[in-house]
Design an enzyme around this catalytic site. Structure first.
Site: not given
Length: 612
Positions: A2, A50-52, A73, A96
């Site tokens: 982000c 958006s990853i997690i 992350e 996270d």
């Protein structure tokens, strides 16, 4: 992951419209979601990739009267979550981000010491009316800040800070250093009013004042024996952690050993992983055949792109804009195109940055073997020999003799050196005799001497504290995020460093090669043709193209930029003419001046990228 913006207004409430204007400038870093938080004199803006926890990762995130914006992350967030649950904490998301904020609630500023990952975050703690933030151990994620009589502000990119920067002048000292380093060192930028938060550093804001504190230093120790099994196991563990994601993960694959190790380990976890490679349509500047051979040996897909001179020229304004600060590393454009292609297929990519600094991979580190006979001589004798060698005619071997009899701290400024101080003096109009590269690096060399580092470890330390953050990680983050893709670097993991910091000299370099133990650890894992392959870097054909259309473009930018009161344009154009005639290879020198001029047109003169 982000991009984010934080404003602290010293005199009143935060203007939401101003915050939105700033946040929109980094939309490319997070096109999936936008969020804001404004309360009195504090404002957060956020752009999410958006990853997690795709459904519940919205930011700014609030919990127990604390609000956070976070870029990066946390790879050990699951184990941290388990520990916090045992202490009675509850979680409403699987992100996270919530783990990081909860860890802060429990541990305060000491929370950063437990984090394994890449991060740049800011927390507003309403219970104490303070601001707390930090940047990760090695500076993987960027964090810029500015302060004036009205504001203290932070952002992932400094273009977002420009609306509140009142003094938009070039920092002449930064320019002087840039011309030697090819980037602005010492956590400064080319803008006098904007600086970087140093890696391994946290900060607090209280009563209109900001205070920085170092929480991590990369110290080499040699306190325990390291085996090839140790190296394999920790890197295998790191790759596993770096592949944690709710979106598809791919891997960059060059013609080098580092990306091959990452791809080899990643393919064991995900045999269907996609790899991405880039080359240039010039003989000698294309390792696509090697990358394809490696991918075939690993039985993974390899997606390749070839960059033409026309492509390269067209992309330059956009590349410089996305870099924020001028960076005269020609490979930036290749990574820009590579990221653009990868984004069509994946959202996260793994890459091999950091292996050279941790495991001693740069070819220049082998210089130790050749200069060793001179290292034991008294310093006075070396000075005398240096004067004698300097008077010799220009014969083969003279440069070696001069280097061997010059102290490391007087000549080594990291993996790249463009202009010597005396040349810089010819280029800029405001030269500061006290601002030489050796003076800038004095504290680092003094620290290495205090820690009793050997020759090679000293070079590693200099690179970790200059080149790694200033060049390697800057281009990695900015060129990937320009295409809204997250770059992850498994070598640059604090647990990997805990192993690498203990390597002996003979486990780092030999007379034949670099990264000795690293190669040994993976000789049965990577394809045989890669085990002893020497490092080539990222070959980019500007040397060739500067004699063609690229040279015409570069000449025009230098001539038309409004930098006459800053640099000696006649000297710069003469360097280009010498290169075109074939008198000297001035490609990197010309490139360094050109990149500054193009940056000046975009960030100082305000010329739109589309019109350049």
């Amino acid at each position: 992951m982000c991009g984010h913006v934080f404003i602290y207004n010293k005199k009143g409430k935060v203007d939401k419209n101003l915050l939105e204007e700033m946040n929109q400038k980094i939309h490319h870093r997070g096109p999936d979601d936008t969020g804001y938080f404004v309360k009195d004199n504090v404002g957060f803006g956020f752009k999410r990739l958006s990853i997690i926890d795709l459904a519940h990762g919205h930011q700014p995130f609030n919990k127990k009267e604390r609000t956070i914006i976070f870029n990066g992350e946390i790879y050990n967030h699951e184990s941290l979550r388990e520990d916090l649950i045992k202490k009675g904490y509850e979680f409403s998301t699987g992100s996270d981000t919530e783990v990081l904020l909860t860890s802060y609630i429990e541990n305060g500023k000491n929370a950063v010491k437990d984090l394994r990952g890449m991060f740049a975050f800011v927390i507003y703690d309403e219970t104490t009316n303070t601001i707390f933030g930090a940047r990760d151990h090695f500076g993987i994620k960027p964090l810029y800040y500015t302060e004036n009589e009205d504001y203290i502000a932070f952002s992932s990119e400094y273009k977002a800070l420009m609306p509140i920067v009142k003094d938009k002048s070039v920092d002449n000292k930064s320019l002087q250093n840039y011309l030697s380093f090819q980037y602005v060192p010492n956590y400064k930028t080319m803008m006098e009013s904007i600086k970087k938060v140093p890696n391994g550093t946290c900060f607090t804001i209280e009563n209109n004042k900001i205070k920085f504190e170092k929480y991590f230093e990369a110290n080499f120790t040699n306190k325990r024996e390291v085996t090839k099994e140790d190296v394999y196991n920790i890197l295998n563990d790191s790759v596993k952690h770096h592949m944690i994601s709710n979106v598809e993960v791919g891997t960059f694959l060059s013609g080098g050993i580092d990306s091959t190790i990452i791809a080899s380990l990643a393919s064991k976890i995900n045999p269907k992983i996609k790899s991405f490679s880039v080359g240039f349509e010039v003989d000698g500047y294309n390792e696509l055949k090697v990358a394809k051979k490696t991918a075939d040996a690993l039985n993974i897909e390899n997606i390749q792109i070839r960059v033409t001179q026309k492509d390269y020229i067209k992309a330059l304004p956009q590349v410089i804009y996305n870099l924020d600060d001028p960076l005269a590393d020609p490979s930036c454009v290749g990574i820009y195109f590579l990221s653009k292609e990868a984004r069509k297929h994946v959202t996260v990519v793994l890459s091999g940055e950091g292996a050279d600094e941790f495991f001693a991979g740069y070819n220049i580190y082998k210089e130790y073997n050749s200069v060793k006979p001179f290292l034991g001589l008294p310093s006075g004798m070396n000075r005398a020999l240096n004067k004698i060698f300097a008077k010799m005619p220009e014969l083969r071997g003279k440069n070696y003799l001069l280097r061997a009899t010059t102290p490391l701290e007087k000549r080594y400024i990291g993996n790249a050196k463009i202009f010597e101080n005396k040349e810089v003096k010819n280029i800029i109009h405001s030269y500061d005799e006290n601002n030489t590269y050796s003076n800038l690096l004095k504290p680092l060399y003094a620290d290495c001497k205090k820690k009793n580092y050997d020759y090679v470890t000293t070079m590693q330390d200099i690179d970790i504290n200059t080149w790694l953050e200033g060049d390697i990680l800057l281009k990695g983050d900015k060129m990937s995020m320009a295409s809204s893709i997250e770059l992850r670097v498994p070598f640059l993991d604090k647990e990997v460093f805990e192993v690498a910091k203990n390597l002996r000299l003979d486990q780092k370099i030999s007379s034949k090669n670099t990264k000795v133990l690293l190669r040994e650890a993976f000789k049965d894992i990577v394809p045989p043709h890669m085990v002893e392959k020497k490092k080539l870097g990222f070959p980019t054909p500007i040397r060739v193209w500067l004699k063609d259309d690229l040279g015409k473009y570069v000449r025009n930018v230098i001539n038309t930029s409004k930098t006459d009161d800053i640099i000696n344009k006649e000297y710069a154009i003469n360097l280009l003419d010498e290169h075109i005639r074939g008198d000297k290879d001035n490609s990197r020198k010309v490139w360094t001046i050109f990149v500054f001029c193009l940056w000046h047109q975009i960030f100082i003169e305000g010329i739109s990228v589309d019109s350049l």
